[in-house]
Design a protein around this motif. Structure first.
Motif, PDB file in Angstrom:
ATOM      1  N   ASN A  27    -107.405  30.424 106.908  1.00  0.00           N
ATOM      2  CA  ASN A  27    -108.449  29.442 106.617  1.00  0.00           C
ATOM      3  C   ASN A  27    -108.658  29.298 105.119  1.00  0.00           C
ATOM      4  O   ASN A  27    -108.868  28.188 104.618  1.00  0.00           O
ATOM      5  CB  ASN A  27    -109.765  29.847 107.280  1.00  0.00           C
ATOM      6  N   GLY A  28    -108.607  30.385 104.403  1.00  0.00           N
ATOM      7  CA  GLY A  28    -108.777  30.322 102.953  1.00  0.00           C
ATOM      8  C   GLY A  28    -107.646  29.576 102.273  1.00  0.00           C
ATOM      9  O   GLY A  28    -107.863  28.781 101.364  1.00  0.00           O
ATOM     10  N   VAL A  29    -106.422  29.828 102.722  1.00  0.00           N
ATOM     11  CA  VAL A  29    -105.264  29.131 102.159  1.00  0.00           C
ATOM     12  C   VAL A  29    -105.347  27.641 102.477  1.00  0.00           C
ATOM     13  O   VAL A  29    -105.128  26.786 101.606  1.00  0.00           O
ATOM     14  CB  VAL A  29    -103.945  29.734 102.687  1.00  0.00           C
ATOM     15  N   ALA A  30    -105.695  27.307 103.718  1.00  0.00           N
ATOM     16  CA  ALA A  30    -105.835  25.901 104.096  1.00  0.00           C
ATOM     17  C   ALA A  30    -106.955  25.235 103.295  1.00  0.00           C
ATOM     18  O   ALA A  30    -106.836  24.082 102.889  1.00  0.00           O
ATOM     19  CB  ALA A  30    -106.104  25.783 105.588  1.00  0.00           C
ATOM     20  N   GLY A  31    -108.031  25.972 103.052  1.00  0.00           N
ATOM     21  CA  GLY A  31    -109.127  25.439 102.250  1.00  0.00           C
ATOM     22  C   GLY A  31    -108.713  25.165 100.814  1.00  0.00           C
ATOM     23  O   GLY A  31    -109.070  24.145 100.235  1.00  0.00           O
ATOM     24  N   LEU A  32    -107.924  26.085 100.242  1.00  0.00           N
ATOM     25  CA  LEU A  32    -107.448  25.885  98.877  1.00  0.00           C
ATOM     26  C   LEU A  32    -106.519  24.678  98.793  1.00  0.00           C
ATOM     27  O   LEU A  32    -106.647  23.851  97.891  1.00  0.00           O
ATOM     28  CB  LEU A  32    -106.741  27.136  98.357  1.00  0.00           C
ATOM     29  N   VAL A  33    -105.610  24.564  99.749  1.00  0.00           N
ATOM     30  CA  VAL A  33    -104.668  23.439  99.742  1.00  0.00           C
ATOM     31  C   VAL A  33    -105.412  22.120  99.919  1.00  0.00           C
ATOM     32  O   VAL A  33    -105.176  21.151  99.181  1.00  0.00           O
ATOM     33  CB  VAL A  33    -103.600  23.625 100.839  1.00  0.00           C
ATOM     34  N   ALA A  34    -106.332  22.061 100.875  1.00  0.00           N
ATOM     35  CA  ALA A  34    -107.082  20.827 101.108  1.00  0.00           C
ATOM     36  C   ALA A  34    -107.949  20.467  99.909  1.00  0.00           C
ATOM     37  O   ALA A  34    -108.033  19.298  99.518  1.00  0.00           O
ATOM     38  CB  ALA A  34    -107.932  20.958 102.362  1.00  0.00           C
ATOM     39  N   SER A  35    -108.569  21.463  99.291  1.00  0.00           N
ATOM     40  CA  SER A  35    -109.397  21.199  98.114  1.00  0.00           C
ATOM     41  C   SER A  35    -108.561  20.718  96.942  1.00  0.00           C
ATOM     42  O   SER A  35    -108.963  19.799  96.218  1.00  0.00           O
ATOM     43  CB  SER A  35    -110.172  22.455  97.715  1.00  0.00           C
ATOM     44  N   ALA A  36    -107.408  21.325  96.743  1.00  0.00           N
ATOM     45  CA  ALA A  36    -106.532  20.907  95.650  1.00  0.00           C
ATOM     46  C   ALA A  36    -106.021  19.485  95.875  1.00  0.00           C
ATOM     47  O   ALA A  36    -106.008  18.668  94.944  1.00  0.00           O
ATOM     48  CB  ALA A  36    -105.365  21.874  95.505  1.00  0.00           C
ATOM     49  N   LEU A  37    -105.616  19.185  97.095  1.00  0.00           N
ATOM     50  CA  LEU A  37    -105.186  17.819  97.402  1.00  0.00           C
ATOM     51  C   LEU A  37    -106.349  16.838  97.246  1.00  0.00           C
ATOM     52  O   LEU A  37    -106.172  15.723  96.769  1.00  0.00           O
ATOM     53  CB  LEU A  37    -104.616  17.743  98.813  1.00  0.00           C
ATOM     54  N   GLY A  38    -107.522  17.257  97.659  1.00  0.00           N
ATOM     55  CA  GLY A  38    -108.705  16.416  97.494  1.00  0.00           C
ATOM     56  C   GLY A  38    -109.044  16.178  96.043  1.00  0.00           C
ATOM     57  O   GLY A  38    -109.475  15.092  95.668  1.00  0.00           O
TER      58      GLY A  38
END
Length: 80
Positions: free
Chosen positions: A6-17
């Motif tokens: 979840n943390g990795v997915a959150g980082l990726v989604a935030s960076a893409l955002g």
């Protein structure tokens, strides 16, 4: 002990955002998803159910920065 997916997915989604924040709807959806996933990742790490809490924290910080940029652009566009 499982890694913090979840943390990795959150980082990726935030960076893409953060990159896509200039395209209002897409960027905002990614940032909100990234912040939510990062919060879940932090919570699981604090409960001992996941590892790699710093990645989730980085996702939260990145998502928060993107949200502030989005709000700044919104304020400038409404007032300007």
């Amino acid at each position: 002990m499982p890694a913090n997916g979840n943390g990795v997915a959150g980082l990726v989604a935030s960076a893409l955002g953060l990159v896509a924040i200039w395209f209002a709807n897409i960027g905002l959806v990614l940032v909100v998803a990234g912040v939510g996933l990062s919060v879940v990742g932090i919570t699981k790490a604090e409960q001992g159910q996941a590892t790699n809490k710093p990645v989730a924290v980085a996702g939260l910080v990145c998502g928060g920065a993107a949200m502030l940029i989005w709000l700044g652009v919104l304020v400038v566009s409404v007032l300007g």
